[in-house]
Design an enzyme around this catalytic site. Structure first.
Site, mmCIF file in Angstrom:
data_model
loop_
_atom_site.group_PDB
_atom_site.id
_atom_site.type_symbol
_atom_site.label_atom_id
_atom_site.label_comp_id
_atom_site.label_asym_id
_atom_site.label_seq_id
_atom_site.Cartn_x
_atom_site.Cartn_y
_atom_site.Cartn_z
ATOM 1 N N GLY A 15 17.601 15.883 40.719
ATOM 2 C CA GLY A 15 17.979 16.045 42.272
ATOM 3 C C GLY A 15 17.357 17.233 42.814
ATOM 4 N N PHE A 113 9.223 19.061 17.660
ATOM 5 C CA PHE A 113 10.357 18.334 17.897
ATOM 6 C C PHE A 113 10.295 17.035 17.354
ATOM 7 C CE2 PHE A 113 13.685 18.769 21.356
ATOM 8 C CZ PHE A 113 14.223 20.035 21.255
ATOM 9 N N GLN A 226 21.447 6.424 22.929
ATOM 10 C CA GLN A 226 20.988 7.322 21.905
ATOM 11 C C GLN A 226 22.018 7.941 21.122
ATOM 12 O OE1 GLN A 226 18.150 10.906 22.315
ATOM 13 N NE2 GLN A 226 16.865 9.412 21.349
ATOM 14 N N HIS A 228 22.366 11.241 18.782
ATOM 15 C CA HIS A 228 21.740 12.463 18.470
ATOM 16 C C HIS A 228 22.274 12.836 16.899
ATOM 17 C CE1 HIS A 228 20.244 16.487 18.147
ATOM 18 N NE2 HIS A 228 19.546 16.222 19.282
ATOM 19 N N LEU A 238 26.655 19.630 20.717
ATOM 20 C CA LEU A 238 25.332 19.392 20.290
ATOM 21 C C LEU A 238 24.610 20.594 19.685
ATOM 22 C CD1 LEU A 238 22.751 17.501 20.411
ATOM 23 C CD2 LEU A 238 21.812 18.974 22.247
ATOM 24 N N GLU A 241 17.834 19.809 18.667
ATOM 25 C CA GLU A 241 16.855 19.418 17.631
ATOM 26 C C GLU A 241 15.789 20.823 17.466
ATOM 27 O OE1 GLU A 241 15.551 15.293 18.311
ATOM 28 O OE2 GLU A 241 13.482 16.113 18.472
ATOM 29 N N ARG A 272 14.705 10.523 16.489
ATOM 30 C CA ARG A 272 16.165 10.578 16.188
ATOM 31 C C ARG A 272 16.792 9.290 15.960
ATOM 32 N NH1 ARG A 272 17.332 13.736 22.257
ATOM 33 N NH2 ARG A 272 16.589 15.670 21.343
ATOM 34 N N HIS A 336 24.458 10.849 22.763
ATOM 35 C CA HIS A 336 23.956 11.696 23.423
ATOM 36 C C HIS A 336 23.306 11.498 24.839
ATOM 37 C CE1 HIS A 336 21.699 15.520 23.898
ATOM 38 N NE2 HIS A 336 20.687 14.825 23.661
ATOM 39 N N ARG A 381 14.413 7.666 23.079
ATOM 40 C CA ARG A 381 13.915 8.785 23.895
ATOM 41 C C ARG A 381 13.659 9.934 22.754
ATOM 42 N NH1 ARG A 381 15.681 14.019 25.510
ATOM 43 N NH2 ARG A 381 17.928 13.413 25.267
HETATM 44 C C1 LIG Z 1 23.840 19.058 25.264
HETATM 45 C C2 LIG Z 1 22.398 18.440 25.946
HETATM 46 C C3 LIG Z 1 21.340 18.976 25.567
HETATM 47 C C4 LIG Z 1 20.214 18.241 25.974
HETATM 48 N N1 LIG Z 1 19.041 19.009 25.507
HETATM 49 C C5 LIG Z 1 17.957 18.479 26.128
HETATM 50 C C6 LIG Z 1 16.635 19.295 25.846
HETATM 51 O O1 LIG Z 1 16.745 20.181 25.181
HETATM 52 N N2 LIG Z 1 15.493 18.530 26.234
HETATM 53 C C7 LIG Z 1 15.305 17.319 26.972
HETATM 54 O O2 LIG Z 1 14.389 16.936 27.349
HETATM 55 N N3 LIG Z 1 16.626 16.911 27.072
HETATM 56 C C8 LIG Z 1 17.717 17.438 26.889
HETATM 57 N N4 LIG Z 1 18.970 16.689 27.319
HETATM 58 C C9 LIG Z 1 18.985 15.536 28.160
HETATM 59 C C10 LIG Z 1 18.765 16.328 29.595
HETATM 60 O O3 LIG Z 1 19.645 17.460 29.738
HETATM 61 C C11 LIG Z 1 19.467 15.278 30.748
HETATM 62 O O4 LIG Z 1 18.811 13.868 30.491
HETATM 63 C C12 LIG Z 1 18.986 15.722 32.033
HETATM 64 O O5 LIG Z 1 19.111 17.179 32.210
HETATM 65 C C13 LIG Z 1 19.584 14.971 33.140
HETATM 66 O O6 LIG Z 1 19.447 15.545 34.353
HETATM 67 P P1 LIG Z 1 19.733 14.713 35.695
HETATM 68 O O7 LIG Z 1 19.264 15.644 36.848
HETATM 69 O O8 LIG Z 1 19.328 13.489 35.580
HETATM 70 O O9 LIG Z 1 21.432 14.881 35.599
HETATM 71 P P2 LIG Z 1 22.514 16.028 35.524
HETATM 72 O O10 LIG Z 1 21.884 17.181 35.264
HETATM 73 O O11 LIG Z 1 23.587 15.493 34.583
HETATM 74 O O12 LIG Z 1 23.158 16.188 36.827
HETATM 75 C C14 LIG Z 1 23.720 15.090 37.635
HETATM 76 C C15 LIG Z 1 24.182 15.320 38.905
HETATM 77 O O13 LIG Z 1 24.783 14.420 39.592
HETATM 78 C C16 LIG Z 1 26.156 14.781 40.471
HETATM 79 N N5 LIG Z 1 26.980 13.744 40.599
HETATM 80 C C17 LIG Z 1 27.191 12.752 39.480
HETATM 81 N N6 LIG Z 1 28.144 11.748 40.158
HETATM 82 C C18 LIG Z 1 28.200 12.128 41.156
HETATM 83 C C19 LIG Z 1 28.969 11.682 42.453
HETATM 84 N N7 LIG Z 1 29.838 10.387 42.313
HETATM 85 N N8 LIG Z 1 29.212 12.182 43.546
HETATM 86 C C20 LIG Z 1 28.397 13.261 43.925
HETATM 87 N N9 LIG Z 1 27.585 13.849 42.781
HETATM 88 C C21 LIG Z 1 27.426 13.394 41.660
HETATM 89 C C22 LIG Z 1 26.492 15.839 39.582
HETATM 90 O O14 LIG Z 1 27.368 17.033 40.245
HETATM 91 C C23 LIG Z 1 25.366 16.617 38.974
HETATM 92 O O15 LIG Z 1 24.856 17.384 39.744
HETATM 93 C C24 LIG Z 1 20.324 17.240 26.774
HETATM 94 C C25 LIG Z 1 21.329 16.562 27.197
HETATM 95 C C26 LIG Z 1 22.573 17.347 26.677
HETATM 96 C C27 LIG Z 1 23.907 16.552 26.962
#
Ligand SMILES: Cc1cc2nc3c(=O)[nH]c(=O)nc-3n(C[C@H](O)[C@H](O)[C@H](O)COP(=O)(O)OP(=O)(O)OC[C@H]3O[C@@H](n4cnc5c(N)ncnc54)[C@H](O)[C@@H]3O)c2cc1C
Length: 569
Positions: A15, A113, A226, A228, A238, A241, A272, A336, A381
């Site tokens: 976003g 990785f 997926q 993890h 978590l 990795e 993974r 994950h 992924r």
């Molecule tokens: C513990 C963990 C470690 C990770 N480590 C890695 C890594 O090292 N490398 C990598 O590439 N990936 C990693 N991932 C995956 C990666 O972090 C996520 O896939 C990615 O950050 C998702 O980003 P996003 O912007 O799509 O969503 P998010 O960062 O989840 O943001 C979602 C947003 O949507 C908003 N939202 C949701 N529903 C609503 C609603 N109904 N109304 C208003 N707002 C809403 C929330 O408030 C939030 O701001 C990891 C994931 C986890 C869980």
């Protein structure tokens, strides 16, 4: 009613990146987030972000690793864009202020990785997501972005299959408001809480996937969920990795490095799906301890652990009572990530502009980040490719939504009737007699059922049972009642609305999984153990039909230069 040319739902990395781009292009942009943006799940990403920035690497090699990692289900045109545009995005993040770890010569460092042929994961210690998100947030504050923080989007507004905006509730006050926009980008993240346990935060509840699906968009490859390989038993938290990337071993109860058997070349750094399956086999065959195997970091030494993996040291101490400097920490595979999501093209559009109607979508509706499926991850992924996905396709959807907003007129909205609809929905929930079912119980029933039947290994019987459980929870959903009927910060109410989203999405995962009668990537079936390119080298797509029932179909995978091969590591 608030009105913005481009409206972004979601304050995570996808976003924020979309907002940055659309703003840079001169749009009137606003971002809505149900939590304060820097608390988004993106902040939890530890390990890093992939990009071929070193001289002895190439984007083609990154793309090949990604195609292979996806088990050939990723669309190769999208993967080429992801990998070829990655280095420039990393440099622009650096210019914004992201302090990536450096090599001795001062270049951006990369760690190993899973599933990658060279070290390619750029990182900031074990806090990469946190740093990226905060740096981007600073830039957005500087540019004066309009942010509606702690607003919960309840529904999208669509007229004649064209997006018109959304309706949302202000969480601190309970006020309902209509937001009008020309284009709307969903960047709402993953589905974590559909599973229990999960590595994902409590707010990761599949909202965007369900909103898009109900509005008429397509969900694609949702069975590709997926697990993890290294999560903590106590709470699913978590261990990055990056730990294996820095050289940690996986051991079974006999102290054997069992990955030598399953992936002789890459061992712990196979992709993974492969590592999670190997761990599950070891545990099933009696070489685990209490449902876990072990991650051993001792040989890495205190200096490396305390500088590059200090968060892992703390998490292991706090949640597994283990000092990783002295003992291996018990870990197990856990939910994950979801490779599947809202079907988009490479500019984030949910609708098909080719004129061929290959899939169904909503004009003006875009998606980016984990809630979207471009598809660059296919069946599995690679670590570090998700942050990259949010950055590259967040930016591209910012561009796409701008182009669209410039080319279209405002759609009329009957504001009062939309607000009344949302208020009535809440009134109906409040009006249910007290003493009914509890949301938390139904949530955990769904989460456990998903983890029982649609996890590392799957079979027809288990998946059908899971789907039945999910539907049974949905049948009982209207019997939930709330004690808190207040307007101010009513998180009980939000929890009901989120469960409704999750049940729709859980059903689609189940349907897609049962019908994919092969094993590919994360979808490992005991009853169909082989990949079947002849029949299933295709994407699963699910829409709601005219009767509000899920309808399953398939669309082809886009191939450019890599023919499917046997996948070994
Ligand atoms: C513990 C963990 C470690 C990770 N480590 C890695 C890594 O090292 N490398 C990598 O590439 N990936 C990693 N991932 C995956 C990666 O972090 C996520 O896939 C990615 O950050 C998702 O980003 P996003 O912007 O799509 O969503 P998010 O960062 O989840 O943001 C979602 C947003 O949507 C908003 N939202 C949701 N529903 C609503 C609603 N109904 N109304 C208003 N707002 C809403 C929330 O408030 C939030 O701001 C990891 C994931 C986890 C869980």
């Amino acid at each position: 009613m608030p009105q913005h040319q481009v409206l972004i739902v979601g304050g995570g990395l996808a976003g924020m990146r979309a907002a940055q781009k659309a703003q840079e292009l001169g749009m009137d942009v606003a971002m809505i987030s149900k939590i304060f943006p820097t608390r988004s799940h993106s902040a939890a990403a530890q390990g890093g972000v992939q990009a071929a920035v070193s001289e002895d690497d190439s984007w083609e090699s990154h793309a090949y690793d990604t195609v292979k990692g996806s088990d050939y289900l990723g669309d190769q045109d999208a993967i080429e864009i992801l990998c070829s545009e990655a280095p420039d995005d990393i440099y622009s993040l650096e210019r914004m202020g992201v302090v990536f770890n450096r090599t001795e010569e001062g270049k951006i460092d990369a760690r190993a990785f899973g599933g990658t042929s060279v070290k390619r994961t750029c990182y900031v210690a074990d806090q990469t997501g946190q740093v990226l998100l905060h740096v981007m947030w600073e830039q957005l504050i500087k540019s004066g972005l309009k942010v509606y923080s702690e607003w919960f989007v309840m529904d999208l507004i669509v007229e004649d299959n064209k997006v018109a905006g959304c309706v949302a509730m202000e969480i601190p006050t309970g006020k309902i408001e209509v937001f009008r926009s020309k284009s709307l980008i969903l960047a709402t993240g993953g589905i974590g809480q559909v599973y229990s346990p999960t590595t994902n935060g409590l707010v990761v509840t599949a909202d965007g996937q369900a909103l898009a699906y109900k509005a008429g968009a397509t969900l694609m490859d949702m069975e590709m969920v997926q697990h993890h390989p290294t999560t903590m038993q106590a709470n699913g938290v978590l261990i990055t990795e990056g730990a294996r990337g820095e050289g940690a071993y996986l051991l079974n109860s006999k102290g054997e490095r069992f990955m030598e058997k399953y992936a002789p070349n890459m061992k712990e750094l196979a992709s993974r799906d492969v590592v999670s399956r190997a761990e599950t086999m070891e545990i099933r065959e009696g070489r685990g301890v209490d449902g876990c195997v072990f991650l051993d970091l001792r040989h890495l030494g205190r200096d490396l652990i305390m500088t590059k993996l200090s968060q892992i040291y703390e998490l292991s101490r706090d949640y597994a009572n283990t000092n990783i400097l002295e003992a291996p920490v018990p870990i197990q595979p856990g939910h994950h990530y979801i490779m599947g999501g809202i079907k988009t093209d490479v500019d984030g559009r949910t609708w098909d502009v080719s004129g061929q109607n290959r899939w169904q979508g909503v004009e003006g509706l875009f998606a980016a980040g984990e809630c979207a499926n471009v598809s660059v991850h296919g069946g599995n992924r690679l670590g570090g490719n998700s942050l990259l996905d949010t950055i590259v396709f967040g930016r591209r959807s910012g561009q796409g939504s701008t182009d669209y907003a410039k080319s279209t007129d405002w759609v009329n909205i009957d504001e009062n009737s939309v607000i009344r609809g949302a208020e009535d929905k809440i009134k109906e929930i409040f009006a249910r007699p007290s003493g009914g079912l509890r949301t938390a119980n139904l949530r955990s029933e769904m989460g456990s059922a998903m983890n029982d039947g649609i996890a590392v290994f799957r079979n027809e019987e288990g998946m059908k049972k899971t789907l039945e459980s999910v539907r049974s929870v949905r049948d009982r959903f209207p019997k939930i009642s709330l004690d808190n009927k207040g307007k101010i910060f009513n998180t009980d109410l939000l929890s009901v609305l989120e469960l409704e989203f999750m049940l729709d999405v859980a059903e689609v995962i189940g349907i897609g999984a049962i019908e994919r009668k092969e094993s590919r990537g994360a979808h490992a079936r005991e009853d169909y153990p082989d990949r079947n390119d002849e029949e299933y080298l295709k994407h699963t797509v699910v829409n709601l039909d005219e009767n509000g029932e899920p309808k399953l179909n398939y669309i082809p995978v886009t191939m450019t230069q890599w023919e499917p091969q046997v996948r070994t590591y």
